[in-house]
Motif scaffolding. Sequence first.
Motif, short mmCIF file in Angstrom:
data_model
loop_
_atom_site.label_atom_id
_atom_site.label_comp_id
_atom_site.label_asym_id
_atom_site.label_seq_id
_atom_site.Cartn_x
_atom_site.Cartn_y
_atom_site.Cartn_z
N GLU A 89 11.98 37.02 97.97
CA GLU A 89 10.55 36.69 98.02
C GLU A 89 10.35 35.19 98.03
O GLU A 89 9.50 34.66 98.76
N VAL A 90 11.13 34.48 97.21
CA VAL A 90 11.02 33.02 97.14
C VAL A 90 11.47 32.42 98.47
O VAL A 90 10.84 31.50 99.00
N GLU A 91 12.55 32.94 99.02
CA GLU A 91 13.04 32.45 100.30
C GLU A 91 11.99 32.67 101.39
O GLU A 91 11.72 31.78 102.20
N LEU B 1 8.75 32.90 100.97
CA LEU B 1 7.64 31.97 100.71
C LEU B 1 7.97 30.55 101.19
O LEU B 1 7.11 29.86 101.73
N LEU B 2 9.21 30.14 101.03
CA LEU B 2 9.62 28.82 101.50
C LEU B 2 9.56 28.75 103.03
O LEU B 2 9.18 27.73 103.60
N ILE B 3 9.94 29.83 103.68
CA ILE B 3 9.86 29.88 105.14
C ILE B 3 8.41 29.79 105.59
O ILE B 3 8.07 29.02 106.50
N VAL B 4 7.53 30.54 104.94
CA VAL B 4 6.10 30.50 105.27
C VAL B 4 5.55 29.10 105.02
O VAL B 4 4.79 28.56 105.83
N GLN B 5 5.93 28.47 103.93
CA GLN B 5 5.47 27.13 103.61
C GLN B 5 5.91 26.15 104.70
O GLN B 5 5.11 25.32 105.15
N ASN B 6 7.15 26.26 105.12
CA ASN B 6 7.66 25.37 106.18
C ASN B 6 6.88 25.56 107.47
O ASN B 6 6.50 24.60 108.14
N ARG B 7 6.60 26.79 107.83
CA ARG B 7 5.85 27.08 109.06
C ARG B 7 4.42 26.58 108.94
O ARG B 7 3.86 26.04 109.91
N ASP B 8 3.82 26.72 107.77
CA ASP B 8 2.47 26.20 107.55
C ASP B 8 2.44 24.68 107.73
O ASP B 8 1.50 24.13 108.32
N GLN B 9 3.46 24.01 107.24
CA GLN B 9 3.54 22.55 107.39
C GLN B 9 3.65 22.17 108.87
O GLN B 9 3.02 21.21 109.32
N LYS B 10 4.45 22.93 109.62
CA LYS B 10 4.59 22.66 111.05
C LYS B 10 3.27 22.89 111.77
O LYS B 10 2.87 22.11 112.65
N ILE B 11 2.57 23.97 111.42
CA ILE B 11 1.27 24.26 112.04
C ILE B 11 0.29 23.14 111.73
O ILE B 11 -0.45 22.68 112.61
N ASN B 12 0.28 22.67 110.49
CA ASN B 12 -0.60 21.59 110.09
C ASN B 12 -0.32 20.32 110.90
O ASN B 12 -1.24 19.64 111.37
#
Length: 69
Positions: free
Chosen positions: A16-18, A20-31
């Motif tokens: 789950e943590v892994e 979430l980290l992937i989602v966070q990274n993708r969110d940063q790229k989208i931003n």
Amino acid sequence: MRTRNSPDRAFSMLPEVESLLIVQNRDQKINTVQQNLAKIPRDKARAEDKLSKDKKAVADAKTATKTTK
């Protein structure tokens, strides 16, 4: 026998943590992409303004060379 501080355990994380980290990274790229997209109209306007000024400078230079001949 493995302990809590064994090397194998030091780098393992919950799936789950892994995720979430992937989602966070993708969110940063989208931003980052959204910020770059927001800059496009401003950059385009600057480029068009510069082009217009450069075209006028070229036209003025051509006129100046014709009048000095």
